[in-house]
Design an enzyme around this catalytic site. Structure first.
Site, PDB file in Angstrom:
ATOM      1  CG  HIS A 237      -8.370 -14.948   5.422  1.00 41.63           C
ATOM      2  ND1 HIS A 237      -9.316 -15.653   5.736  1.00 41.63           N
ATOM      3  CD2 HIS A 237      -8.673 -14.192   4.303  1.00 41.63           C
ATOM      4  CE1 HIS A 237     -10.272 -15.307   4.898  1.00 41.63           C
ATOM      5  NE2 HIS A 237      -9.933 -14.358   4.011  1.00 41.63           N
TER       6      HIS A 237
ATOM      7  CG  HIS B 251     -16.576 -10.952  -1.822  1.00 44.86           C
ATOM      8  ND1 HIS B 251     -15.977  -9.742  -1.296  1.00 44.86           N
ATOM      9  CD2 HIS B 251     -15.337 -11.570  -2.123  1.00 44.86           C
ATOM     10  CE1 HIS B 251     -14.792  -9.879  -0.969  1.00 44.86           C
ATOM     11  NE2 HIS B 251     -14.465 -10.711  -1.511  1.00 44.86           N
ATOM     12  CD  GLU B 252     -14.989 -15.032  -3.790  1.00 44.40           C
ATOM     13  OE1 GLU B 252     -13.889 -14.524  -4.551  1.00 44.40           O
ATOM     14  OE2 GLU B 252     -14.926 -14.971  -2.540  1.00 44.40           O
TER      15      GLU B 252
ATOM     16  CE1 TYR C  36      -2.944  -3.293   1.428  1.00 46.91           C
ATOM     17  CE2 TYR C  36      -4.508  -1.466   1.117  1.00 46.91           C
ATOM     18  CZ  TYR C  36      -4.127  -2.583   1.385  1.00 46.91           C
ATOM     19  OH  TYR C  36      -5.252  -3.604   1.331  1.00 46.91           O
TER      20      TYR C  36
ATOM     21  CD  GLU D 259     -10.761  -9.197  -0.729  1.00 52.64           C
ATOM     22  OE1 GLU D 259     -11.696  -9.670  -0.705  1.00 52.64           O
ATOM     23  OE2 GLU D 259      -9.640  -9.992  -1.303  1.00 52.64           O
TER      24      GLU D 259
ATOM     25  CG  HIS E 259     -12.222 -10.806  -5.782  1.00 50.49           C
ATOM     26  ND1 HIS E 259     -11.254  -9.821  -5.540  1.00 50.49           N
ATOM     27  CD2 HIS E 259     -12.520 -11.715  -4.755  1.00 50.49           C
ATOM     28  CE1 HIS E 259     -11.421  -9.733  -4.046  1.00 50.49           C
ATOM     29  NE2 HIS E 259     -12.042 -10.746  -3.608  1.00 50.49           N
TER      30      HIS E 259
HETATM   31  O1  X8Z Z   1     -12.372 -14.137   2.609  1.00 50.55           O
HETATM   32  C1  X8Z Z   1     -12.947 -13.525   2.084  1.00 50.55           C
HETATM   33  C2  X8Z Z   1     -13.582 -13.709   0.817  1.00 50.55           C
HETATM   34  C3  X8Z Z   1     -12.294 -14.186   0.042  1.00 50.55           C
HETATM   35  S1  X8Z Z   1     -12.236 -13.364  -1.717  1.00 50.55           S
HETATM   36  C4  X8Z Z   1     -14.523 -14.628   0.725  1.00 50.55           C
HETATM   37  N1  X8Z Z   1     -13.718 -12.552   2.914  1.00 50.55           N
HETATM   38  C5  X8Z Z   1     -13.434 -12.520   4.280  1.00 50.55           C
HETATM   39  C6  X8Z Z   1     -13.748 -13.592   4.995  1.00 50.55           C
HETATM   40  O2  X8Z Z   1     -14.382 -14.599   4.761  1.00 50.55           O
HETATM   41  O3  X8Z Z   1     -13.050 -13.643   6.271  1.00 50.55           O
HETATM   42  C7  X8Z Z   1     -14.801 -11.843   2.601  1.00 50.55           C
HETATM   43  C8  X8Z Z   1     -14.991 -10.894   3.654  1.00 50.55           C
HETATM   44  C9  X8Z Z   1     -14.077 -11.183   5.005  1.00 50.55           C
HETATM   45 ZN    ZN Z   2     -12.252 -11.545  -1.841  1.00 48.59          ZN
END
Ligand code: X8Z
Ligand code: ZN
Length: 619
Positions: free
Chosen positions: A519, A388-389, A236, A418, A392
């Site tokens: 994550h 959401h997807e 960033y 995002e 992307h």
């Molecule tokens: O991981 C994601 C997306 C991935 S592209 C589905 N999100 C975070 C999570 O699930 O913890 C979207 C919002 C927060």
């Molecule tokens: Zn995402």
């Protein structure tokens, strides 16, 4: 006699990473040195041209290796067979080839040398060279062995993460099952067992994660980054301290609202579960989400039952509907490859393999091969995730144009990437949109306050989790080298401090609850992307509602608005070739700010304060 007047760079360029590059014509002809003196003075190096030639060769090879790595990773994430390492081996090999190229000593030297002549380069070239150097820092071949071990450890961690067999009540369950149970189950004892089942994976990931911390830190240290968190924040253009200051400020700005939601939830859930003594902190197993990051399933708004409507429509319909929404704004239909090669739905019962259960979108070849990996079921959560997807995916498709070089085919920053689809997810749940699509009865009276409350329980409750718990824990893990015997204690200290949540029973160091969040394992040190994406999405939404649609931000209908589509596509089209701060200023007139998000939820404060009158506040 000097050998020749070729700058060192040009020699290295030819041998290392620009297989298609020709000898720069601006460099003196070596033949001239054979001729009788006096030799002509060396022509000045045309650094801009050198950069172009380097970048052409580099980008071609980068795209080729990137595609191979994506294909291998795709297979590793969609076909996980216990005890079969075929995919893992192929993936490690592809990623090693990628690392050997992006982190080669020649490439690093060339990039540094070119960047020493910034004053003679175009901003466009500088940005690409910096991106390539950033890539190099993740795989420096000066410590090839460390990089190789990191790649192997990452592949193994992914396999463990997505190959895990969750068990509840003696049966194998999927994460979708666990999520559904946590949204629906009313018995507190059962809820605790479900929650505990969802955490069983943590300890299996501990050694792998500790190993990865060391390897990730060591990798980026070779190019001068003090730690992996700092490396990720630098994407960033920010230092680690600047990023932490930003997310802490964001958390502070939303704290008054969160405090009200927290108080409200403690009392309402105690009532629901028949607990007389309202606890000061929320037991984690009371909340309808494994990490307490989204509490929206707590509230049913009368007159709206999106879950029931979606259940009738089915999972496939949701994906097609999300595509139709984007198309209505002027985006193209998704390319055939998306439908042919994506993995969109849960595996059939009895499948002999597993797949990554967390949603993702893939830009396979940095061009038109786009795919998504999801396990879509017909419910509100997946409805939003599908939008959401596709955000992307449309971002990928929009910046994959001849104006944007391969290296800059990324979001303005990661948070923008995002934000796009989350913005569409929000828009796709607002009443005028749902009524317009026939998903909601136009005559049904809906309570606006309850609707806003449900939204706040999704978007606002997410902030202390993302900007607080996740960012602070990873900052501490990577930068402060959090001791291995304090990993879980630190996690719960942060969960209590930021989310006001406590575990239902003591969680000692035999557990590793942070690792249950995907994550933490495979998208490390960048969860603040999501916190920032929410801030950006409300800034964009505020602008779209007020300035483009002239509608109340709480009740919009984007459907069919080409102007909204143009607004979004204009942000997407340049990819990372424009500065992210400039993009926001240009498109919304604002700097990055929680202003729009706070303003959106402000009407709820009056209601929550009235509800919470006489209740004990504990945060
Ligand atoms: O991981 C994601 C997306 C991935 S592209 C589905 N999100 C975070 C999570 O699930 O913890 C979207 C919002 C927060
Ligand atoms: Zn995402």
């Amino acid at each position: 006699m000097s050998k020749n007047h070729l700058p060192i760079l040009a020699v290295a360029l030819l041998s290392a990473c620009a297989p298609t590059a020709k000898v720069p014509t601006t460099t003196p002809d070596t033949a001239a040195t054979v001729e009788t003196p006096p030799a002509a003075p060396p022509a000045p190096v045309d650094w801009s041209r050198q950069a172009d030639e380097f970048l052409t060769g580099y980008s071609t090879e980068y795209q080729r290796l990137y595609t191979q790595s994506s294909e291998a990773e795709w297979r590793s994430n969609t076909h996980i067979v216990a005890g079969d390492s075929t995919n893992a081996v192929a993936t490690a090999r592809a990623n090693e080839a990628m690392a050997a190229f992006t982190g080669s000593a020649d490439n690093i030297n060339n990039l540094r040398q070119l960047l020493e002549h910034k004053d003679q380069l175009q901003p466009f070239q500088i940005k690409q060279l910096q991106t390539a150097l950033y890539n190099a820092a993740n795989s420096p071949q000066t410590i090839a062995d460390v990089v190789k071990r990191r790649i192997k450890a990452e592949t193994q961690q992914t396999e463990k993460l997505y190959g895990f067999d969750y068990k509840y009540a003696g049966k194998s369950v999927t994460t979708n099952d666990l999520d559904e149970l946590l949204r629906k189950e009313n018995n507190p004892q059962k809820r605790q067992a479900i929650w505990e089942a969802s955490k069983a994976i943590g300890p299996t990931l501990k050694d792998g994660l500790l190993n990865l911390r060391g390897l990730r830190n060591q990798t980026v240290q070779a190019l001068g980054y003090p730690d992996y968190f700092t490396y990720q924040a630098s994407d960033y253009g920010m230092s680690r301290e600047e990023m932490m200051t930003l997310v802490r400020q964001l958390n502070d700005e939303l704290r008054p609202l969160y405090r009200e939601l927290h108080t409200y939830a403690r009392y309402e859930l105690a009532k629901k579960y028949g607990v007389k003594q309202v606890p000061d902190y929320l037991p984690a197993s009371w909340l309808p989400n494994r990490w307490g990051q989204d509490w929206s399933a707590m509230v049913d708004v009368k007159g709206v039952n999106l879950d029931a409507t979606l259940a009738k429509k089915g999972a496939e319909w949701q994906v097609k509907q999300a595509e139709r929404f984007y198309q209505s704004l002027g985006f193209q239909a998704l390319p055939p490859v998306f439908w042919e090669k994506s993995s969109l739905y849960p595996l059939p019962k009895g499948a002999t393999y597993k797949k990554n259960n967390h949603a993702s979108a893939w830009h396979m070849d940095l061009n038109q091969d786009v795919r998504s990996l999801m396990s879509v079921e017909p419910n509100t959560e997946w409805y939003e995730t599908t939008h959401h997807e596709l955000g992307h995916i449309y971002y990928y498709l929009t910046y994959s144009n001849p104006e944007v070089p391969v290296l800059l085919r990324q979001g303005a920053n990661r948070a923008y990437h995002e934000a796009m689809g989350s913005l569409m997810g929000l828009a796709a749940t607002q009443k005028p949109f749902l009524v317009g699509l026939g998903l909601q009865d136009p005559k049904a009276k809906t309570d606006q306050t309850q609707t806003l409350l449900k939204e706040a329980l999704n978007y606002v409750t997410f902030i202390p989790f993302s900007s607080g718990v996740m960012s602070e824990w990873e900052n501490s893990f990577y930068a402060d080298k959090l001791p291995a015997d304090q990993l879980n204690a630190k996690w719960w200290e942060l969960v209590k401090k930021y989310q006001g949540i406590v575990p239902p029973t003591a969680r000692g160091e035999q557990y590793l609850d942070p690792a249950t969040k995907t994550h933490i394992n495979d998208d490390p040190a960048q969860y603040y992307d999501y916190a920032l994406s929410y801030v950006i999405l409300f800034q964009l939404h505020d602008h779209i509602a007020k300035k483009i649609l002239k509608q109340d931000p709480h009740a919009t209908n984007y459907y069919g608005s080409k102007e909204v589509g143009t607004f979004l596509a204009d942000i997407m089209r340049p990819g990372a070739s424009k500065d992210w701060r400039a993009v926001l200023k240009e498109k919304t007139g604002e700097d990055l700010s929680a202003r729009a998000m706070v303003e959106y939820f402000q009407p709820l404060m009056v209601y929550l304060k009235a509800q919470n009158k006489g209740r004990k506040y504990t945060m």
